[in-house]
Write a protein that holds these residues in place. Sequence first.
Motif, PDB file in Angstrom:
ATOM      1  N   THR A 185       8.816 -36.835  10.056  1.00 10.44           N
ATOM      2  CA  THR A 185      10.046 -36.384   9.343  1.00 10.44           C
ATOM      3  C   THR A 185      10.791 -37.863   9.440  1.00 10.44           C
ATOM      4  O   THR A 185      11.235 -38.079   8.162  1.00 10.44           O
ATOM      5  CB  THR A 185      10.817 -35.328  10.303  1.00 10.44           C
ATOM      6  N   PHE A 186      10.781 -38.391  10.413  1.00  9.53           N
ATOM      7  CA  PHE A 186      11.319 -39.760  10.664  1.00  9.53           C
ATOM      8  C   PHE A 186      10.740 -40.865   9.516  1.00  9.53           C
ATOM      9  O   PHE A 186      11.765 -41.631   9.237  1.00  9.53           O
ATOM     10  CB  PHE A 186      11.684 -40.237  11.870  1.00  9.53           C
ATOM     11  N   GLN A 187       9.796 -40.604   9.293  1.00 15.59           N
ATOM     12  CA  GLN A 187       9.116 -42.043   8.568  1.00 15.59           C
ATOM     13  C   GLN A 187       9.170 -41.767   7.070  1.00 15.59           C
ATOM     14  O   GLN A 187       8.778 -42.399   6.310  1.00 15.59           O
ATOM     15  CB  GLN A 187       7.601 -42.120   8.926  1.00 15.59           C
ATOM     16  N   GLY A 188       9.509 -40.567   6.786  1.00 13.91           N
ATOM     17  CA  GLY A 188       9.483 -40.014   5.334  1.00 13.91           C
ATOM     18  C   GLY A 188      10.558 -40.493   4.420  1.00 13.91           C
ATOM     19  O   GLY A 188      10.409 -40.278   3.213  1.00 13.91           O
ATOM     20  N   ARG A 189      11.718 -41.154   4.936  1.00 17.61           N
ATOM     21  CA  ARG A 189      12.911 -41.345   4.141  1.00 17.61           C
ATOM     22  C   ARG A 189      12.535 -43.068   3.847  1.00 17.61           C
ATOM     23  O   ARG A 189      11.917 -43.824   4.410  1.00 17.61           O
ATOM     24  CB  ARG A 189      14.033 -41.441   4.982  1.00 17.61           C
ATOM     25  N   GLY A 190      12.809 -43.271   2.513  1.00 11.48           N
ATOM     26  CA  GLY A 190      12.841 -44.580   2.141  1.00 11.48           C
ATOM     27  C   GLY A 190      13.653 -44.801   0.766  1.00 11.48           C
ATOM     28  O   GLY A 190      15.004 -44.395   1.057  1.00 11.48           O
ATOM     29  N   ASP A 191      13.192 -45.586  -0.048  1.00 12.43           N
ATOM     30  CA  ASP A 191      14.132 -45.877  -1.210  1.00 12.43           C
ATOM     31  C   ASP A 191      14.331 -44.878  -2.264  1.00 12.43           C
ATOM     32  O   ASP A 191      15.146 -45.056  -2.876  1.00 12.43           O
ATOM     33  CB  ASP A 191      13.638 -47.220  -1.790  1.00 12.43           C
ATOM     34  N   ARG A 192      13.533 -43.698  -1.865  1.00 11.36           N
ATOM     35  CA  ARG A 192      13.871 -42.528  -2.851  1.00 11.36           C
ATOM     36  C   ARG A 192      15.076 -41.892  -2.622  1.00 11.36           C
ATOM     37  O   ARG A 192      15.513 -41.375  -3.727  1.00 11.36           O
ATOM     38  CB  ARG A 192      12.481 -41.427  -2.496  1.00 11.36           C
ATOM     39  N   THR A 193      15.732 -41.977  -1.671  1.00  9.77           N
ATOM     40  CA  THR A 193      17.087 -41.480  -1.430  1.00  9.77           C
ATOM     41  C   THR A 193      18.129 -42.284  -2.130  1.00  9.77           C
ATOM     42  O   THR A 193      19.168 -41.575  -2.847  1.00  9.77           O
ATOM     43  CB  THR A 193      17.394 -41.642   0.119  1.00  9.77           C
ATOM     44  N   VAL A 194      17.863 -43.462  -2.311  1.00  5.67           N
ATOM     45  CA  VAL A 194      18.874 -44.529  -3.113  1.00  5.67           C
ATOM     46  C   VAL A 194      18.764 -44.080  -4.541  1.00  5.67           C
ATOM     47  O   VAL A 194      19.563 -43.908  -5.347  1.00  5.67           O
ATOM     48  CB  VAL A 194      18.802 -45.818  -2.668  1.00  5.67           C
ATOM     49  N   ARG A 195      17.296 -44.055  -4.923  1.00 10.88           N
ATOM     50  CA  ARG A 195      17.181 -43.551  -6.415  1.00 10.88           C
ATOM     51  C   ARG A 195      17.585 -42.317  -6.712  1.00 10.88           C
ATOM     52  O   ARG A 195      18.152 -42.097  -7.833  1.00 10.88           O
ATOM     53  CB  ARG A 195      15.621 -43.804  -6.670  1.00 10.88           C
ATOM     54  N   ARG A 196      17.274 -41.447  -5.802  1.00  7.02           N
ATOM     55  CA  ARG A 196      17.922 -39.902  -5.976  1.00  7.02           C
ATOM     56  C   ARG A 196      19.457 -40.054  -6.338  1.00  7.02           C
ATOM     57  O   ARG A 196      19.943 -39.183  -7.357  1.00  7.02           O
ATOM     58  CB  ARG A 196      17.269 -38.936  -4.858  1.00  7.02           C
ATOM     59  N   TRP A 197      20.150 -40.586  -5.262  1.00 11.48           N
ATOM     60  CA  TRP A 197      21.548 -40.666  -5.555  1.00 11.48           C
ATOM     61  C   TRP A 197      21.993 -41.301  -6.743  1.00 11.48           C
ATOM     62  O   TRP A 197      23.107 -40.963  -7.520  1.00 11.48           O
ATOM     63  CB  TRP A 197      22.238 -41.226  -4.291  1.00 11.48           C
ATOM     64  N   LEU A 198      21.387 -42.346  -7.039  1.00 12.40           N
ATOM     65  CA  LEU A 198      21.874 -43.011  -8.205  1.00 12.40           C
ATOM     66  C   LEU A 198      21.683 -42.298  -9.583  1.00 12.40           C
ATOM     67  O   LEU A 198      22.279 -41.994 -10.618  1.00 12.40           O
ATOM     68  CB  LEU A 198      21.025 -44.600  -8.493  1.00 12.40           C
TER      69      LEU A 198
END
Length: 132
Positions: free
Chosen positions: A28-41
Amino acid sequence: MPLSEYEQRVLEQMEQQLTSDDPKLVNTFQGRGDRTVRRWLLTGAGALAGLTVLVIGAATSQPVVGVLGFVAMFVSVVLAFSPPRRRGPSGAVGQDGAVHPRSGKRRTAAPSEGFIARFEKRWDRRRDDQGR
């Protein structure tokens, strides 16, 4: 202030222990990355485009265009605040701490009593508890 060799070893041991004890938490803690930034954009751009279409529909007195813009804006905001879907195989954590992939078959739940029967049992329990 850098850590001493002893502190680094203890930290590594704690990390290994956590990984073996709770691999689901580590994933769970390792799953976050630059995907969240791209998703927000992307969702922000979608909301901005929907707002633009909404304003254009209102300015040209075309309610269908305005409604489409509102729907696009609404969908973008919902996608922005909904949790991201997990990619990759999902599995269950076994007794040994390893993650085992789930089979395609779903377990069928044991036949349970209906809603009304459960409700009546709860009602009877409450009534019995108050009578004491």
